[in-house]
Design a protein around this motif. Structure first.
Motif, mmCIF file in Angstrom:
data_model
loop_
_atom_site.group_PDB
_atom_site.id
_atom_site.type_symbol
_atom_site.label_atom_id
_atom_site.label_comp_id
_atom_site.label_asym_id
_atom_site.label_seq_id
_atom_site.Cartn_x
_atom_site.Cartn_y
_atom_site.Cartn_z
ATOM 1 N N THR A 144 0.832 -1.200 0.000
ATOM 2 C CA THR A 144 0.000 0.000 0.000
ATOM 3 C C THR A 144 0.869 1.254 0.000
ATOM 4 N N PHE A 145 1.913 1.217 0.808
ATOM 5 C CA PHE A 145 2.823 2.363 0.872
ATOM 6 C C PHE A 145 3.495 2.600 -0.482
ATOM 7 N N LEU A 146 4.012 1.521 -1.083
ATOM 8 C CA LEU A 146 4.733 1.663 -2.348
ATOM 9 C C LEU A 146 3.835 2.260 -3.425
ATOM 10 N N VAL A 147 2.577 1.779 -3.471
ATOM 11 C CA VAL A 147 1.686 2.219 -4.536
ATOM 12 C C VAL A 147 1.252 3.666 -4.337
ATOM 13 N N ARG A 148 1.044 4.053 -3.076
ATOM 14 C CA ARG A 148 0.391 5.330 -2.828
ATOM 15 C C ARG A 148 1.304 6.470 -2.414
ATOM 16 N N SER A 149 2.582 6.176 -2.185
ATOM 17 C CA SER A 149 3.437 7.239 -1.689
ATOM 18 C C SER A 149 4.135 7.986 -2.815
ATOM 19 N N PHE A 199 -0.390 6.335 -8.222
ATOM 20 C CA PHE A 199 -1.405 7.384 -8.231
ATOM 21 C C PHE A 199 -0.699 8.730 -8.175
ATOM 22 N N ALA A 200 -1.406 9.760 -8.640
ATOM 23 C CA ALA A 200 -0.884 11.098 -8.431
ATOM 24 C C ALA A 200 -0.902 11.339 -6.931
ATOM 25 N N THR A 201 0.193 11.775 -6.374
ATOM 26 C CA THR A 201 0.269 11.761 -4.922
ATOM 27 C C THR A 201 0.861 13.044 -4.379
ATOM 28 N N ASP A 202 0.588 13.288 -3.100
ATOM 29 C CA ASP A 202 1.340 14.355 -2.466
ATOM 30 C C ASP A 202 2.129 13.740 -1.308
ATOM 31 N N PRO A 203 3.269 14.330 -0.990
ATOM 32 C CA PRO A 203 4.202 13.712 -0.043
ATOM 33 C C PRO A 203 3.594 13.446 1.327
ATOM 34 N N ALA A 204 2.606 14.271 1.737
ATOM 35 C CA ALA A 204 2.028 14.082 3.063
ATOM 36 C C ALA A 204 1.464 12.677 3.216
ATOM 37 N N ARG A 205 0.882 12.160 2.127
ATOM 38 C CA ARG A 205 0.300 10.825 2.203
ATOM 39 C C ARG A 205 1.370 9.779 2.426
ATOM 40 N N GLY A 206 2.468 9.916 1.686
ATOM 41 C CA GLY A 206 3.560 8.951 1.835
ATOM 42 C C GLY A 206 4.040 8.914 3.267
ATOM 43 N N VAL A 207 4.247 10.091 3.846
ATOM 44 C CA VAL A 207 4.757 10.168 5.213
ATOM 45 C C VAL A 207 3.761 9.537 6.182
#
Lengths: 663, 149
Positions: A290-295, A304-312
């Motif tokens: 989940t982390f790899l895909v969404r961060s 996915f288009a992501t922003d860094p806050a989500r990864g953290v």
């Protein structure tokens, strides 16, 4: 208003998970029945709330409510209805909501169907499940709110990524998530057992059906994803060792190991400590995926288009859950008693071997997936780890494992006799050798490894059948009584046979499709014909066509064999209007288990077009084998033994109610 | 077999399998990984011919030449240097002049990069991360930070 209700339902669900995180566990530790009794209704209510929230988002999509940011960015009013539904999880926020929905669904399942569990184990398990749910609900609410509004909504949305406008989106993510997230229950069981300090054969018996359920869905999810990529991307490949594919494959490997070690624990009370560790690892790998895909740390078709806050945020969740559970494990595991001695050559020994190779293979995939990220972070050097790495590491680890697969079920528990076991497999061995020689004879020395691969696949398939046939002594007692005995075998015996047979089928598909594939890439003008393994592929010409939300250039091809008409194929190049984005639609014709695969390249203006024609022998076996494996898991789950309260020594039964049949 | 011997067999075989796995992983990491290079890297340093690399950059405007048999040649540039590439096969849907691309293959003795795979991401705004960073290094990055993700 409805949209705000959906949002509010999520907030309520979050608040309730906090309650469920604490009270039942308190009750379990202090022996308070009333506190423990909070868990089941709470888990069901949380599920209802998240379901309501998910329904609201679906309604927003179906009615094209562009005042919701998520709908605006990922939908379009001209999109066909099916994709309005599936588009709900075709983006980060919506798919995360589906993820959480499945997470709380599993919690509710334990709440409803966990009546024959000891009350304290059920309460603790549901509390742990609530921790995970709370973490991800908070993640949704804080960083990925799917219900965010826009002030002045435009009239039209940005449309869903065309690649995702396919029936595959309806099937692949839900199956995959049920698998991925399903392992959360095994994790919760493991952590609950560590907290309560009680781990017995009965625990393994309760955990096994959940593991089987998650595993079978993950198997199907991965297989369907692979088939989707195969026909949608137009590259003709079915597995790319893409980091995101690996992210789903690692929990599968670990889950397969868990499935097998739980058998040892259930039957022989051995490998307890190891099984619990595997349960923790399997879900940790799901979280890592989940982390790899969404961060956004990966470059991949899935990212996915992501922003860094989500990864953290996810990284923090990852550290808390994995770190916390492993610390708990380090603290409590030494207190668990080891039991059940066994000789190296025995059923247990075989299952240990299975676990060894599967975990080593998981480690290989893990290194290959994360090494580029780590190297980039430390040295800034950019590398790519692709198929050659995995073929060299994963491949050699799988071969001894596959050779060993048929031996496992024919060895007896505790102390096995390798010679006697081999005697039961003589027929399978003979058949495998015969098929190897036959393939050699067919293809000559031009491909050396492929016939051996075919032999290995046949060995696994025939070995699976040999096991049940010799178990009921089919040929000694005559066909009539033989069939009767076969039907009388327990579900788990059939499950093993079917799942192992499925692996053989998949391996056969992989070997033949990779080794004997024929490919022709060429530029064709109307009237041109290419020949491929006896098929004449004639290009009749291309014509434009208008779809609901795209325009396409369709190439028309006629396939003949020895002059006789076989079929017509219409591969196309589409351009989706809203995003002005092109996609390739392959033309596929299935012949038996093999496929003829046509995909179009750029057209050259003068009616000429680049064409790629593949013949992929037995390729559908790859996916059929996976379906067979999942079917095997279903048979195993149907085993009566797993649905009935496990017998336990009376002395250990302090809080547990008497075991009652579930029926 | 005594209890101790059994345990030793178990630990021994576990150790053996893990050692083999570790050996395979290290060997493969040494041999099977592919380094990313920008056109500037290639023109300035000497990448040995025959070594597999990934070359990334932008497809140079006006450089795409298609010939029959689905062969295509183009130049990959980072706005400072450019490298000629040939490829036989179907190009990805989003392969366009001026767009980011990552190709994998080897450099022939004539200095032309022979690619056996060409990747362009399935999103029209996408510039491969490596390409974006290589462009930044050359001072030619115009896109926002977010697009590089």
């Amino acid at each position: 208003m409805l949209v705000e209700f959906g949002h509010y339902a999520l907030v309520l669900a979050f608040a309730l998970t906090l309650v469920q995180s604490v009270l039942p566990l308190w009750g379990a530790l202090s022996g308070d029945q009333r506190l423990m009794a909070v868990a089941p209704p709470a888990s069901v209510t949380i599920f209802m709330l998240v379901l309501a929230s998910f329904t609201v988002l679906t309604i927003a999509y179906v009615t094209s409510d562009f005042s919701v940011l998520n709908v605006l960015e990922n939908s379009h009013s001209a999109k066909p209805m099916l994709y309005k539904f599936t588009g709900v999880w075709g983006n980060h926020e919506g798919s995360m909501l589906l993820w959480v929905l499945i997470l709380v669904f599993f919690g509710a399942l334990v709440g409803i169907f966990g009546r024959n569990l000891p009350a304290d184990l059920r309460a603790a398990t549901l509390a742990v499940q609530a921790w995970v749910s709370a973490g991800f609900l908070l993640f949704l609410l804080a960083t990925s709110n799917p219900f965010e509004r826009v002030l002045n909504p435009p009239l039209e949305g940005a449309d869903l990524n065309p690649i995702l406008q396919d029936i595959g989106l309806a099937i692949h993510p839900p199956l995959l998530y049920v698998g991925y997230v399903g392992f959360s229950i095994t994790f919760s069981f493991a952590v609950a057992a560590l907290i309560l300090g009680r781990l017995d054969a009965a625990w393994a018996r309760w955990v096994r059906p959940w593991t089987l359920l998650a595993w079978s869905f993950l198997t199907l999810g991965i297989a369907m994803g692979s088939y989707w990529a195969y026909y949608e991307l137009g590259w003709g490949g079915w597995w790319f060792w893409d980091p995101v594919e690996n992210a789903s494959f690692m929990p599968w490997l670990a889950g397969t190991a868990l499935l097998h070690s739980a058998i040892v624990m259930e039957k022989r009370e051995a490998l307890k400590v190891w099984t619990v560790l595997l349960a923790i690892f399997t879900f940790s790998l799901s979280l890592l995926g989940t982390f790899l895909v969404r961060s956004g740390v990966l470059t991949s078709v899935h990212a996915f288009a992501t922003d860094p806050a989500r990864g953290v945020f996810i990284l923090a969740l990852l550290c808390i859950f994995i770190g916390g559970s492993l610390s708990l494990y380090a603290w409590r595991a030494p207190m668990l008693k080891q039991g059940g001695l066994f000789a190296p050559i025995s059923r247990e020994g075989g299952l240990v071997l299975n676990n060894l190779f599967l975990t080593a293979a998981t480690a290989a995939v893990f290194v290959g997936t994360l090494y580029p990220l780590v190297l980039d972070a430390i040295t800034g050097e950019k590398i790519s780890v692709g198929a050659p790495f995995f073929n060299l590491t994963f491949g050699p680890l799988m071969i001894p494992l596959l050779i060993a697969v048929p031996f496992g079920p024919v060895l007896s528990w505790k102390r096995g006799d390798l010679l006697a076991a081999t005697q039961r497999l003589y027929a399978a061995l003979g058949l495998a050798l015969l098929m190897t020689l036959f393939t050699f004879w067919l293809w000559g020395m031009e491909k050396v490894l492929a016939p051996l691969g075919v032999g290995l696949a046949v060995w696994v398939m025939a070995g699976a059948i040999a096991e049940i046939v010799t178990r009921v002594k089919f040929f000694e007692i005559g066909a009539k009584r033989g069939f009767a005995r076969l039907l009388g075998l327990p579900g788990s015996a059939w499950g093993t046979t079917i799942a192992h047979f499925g692996i053989g089928v998949t391996v056969l598909g992989i070997v033949t499709a990779s080794a004997f594939q024929e490919e022709r890439i060429t530029t064709m003008r109307p009237g041109d014909t290419v020949n491929l393994v006896g098929y004449e592929v004639t290009f009749d010409g291309a014509a434009p066509r208008q779809g609901p939300n795209y325009t396409e250039e369709v190439g028309h091809f006629t396939i003949r064999k020895a002059g006789a008409y076989v079929t017509e194929l219409d591969p196309s190049k589409r351009v989706y209007t809203a995003r002005q984005m092109p996609t390739t639609e392959a033309g596929i014709h299935t012949i038996g288990f093999s496929q003829l695969y046509l995909s179009l390249g750029e057209s050259r203006g003068d009616g000429a077009v680049d064409v790629r024609v593949y013949f992929k022998p037995l390729i559908t076996l790859i996916w059929i084998g996976s379906v067979i494996m999942a079917l095997g898991a279903a048979f195993s789950m149907a085993d009566r033994r797993l649905r009935i309260g496990a017998p336990k020594p009376a002395a250990k039964r302090k809080v547990a109610p008497a075991a009652v049949p579930a029926e | 077999m005594t209890r101790k011997q059994r345990r030793l067999t178990l630990i021994g075989s576990a150790g053996a399998v893990l050692a083999v796995a570790l050996g395979l992983i290290l060997f493969a990491l040494n041999d099977q990984i592919v380094f990313f290079q920008s056109p500037t890297d290639i023109t300035q340093s000497t990448v040995p011919t025959g070594q597999r690399i990934r070359l990334g950059g932008l497809v140079e405007e006006g450089s795409v030449i298609r010939s029959d048999n689905a062969e295509v040649s183009f130049r990959v540039t980072d706005m400072a240097n450019a490298v000629a590439v040939t490829y036989k096969g179907i190009l990805p849907d989003l392969f366009r002049e001026g767009q980011g691309v990552v190709t994998e293959g080897v450099i022939g003795s004539d200095g032309v990069f022979v690619a056996d795979s060409v990747l362009a991401k399935h999103d029209e705004n996408y510039v491969p991360k490596e390409v974006a960073e290589a462009l930044k290094a050359q001072g030619h990055w115009q896109g926002g930070e977010g697009e590089a993700q």
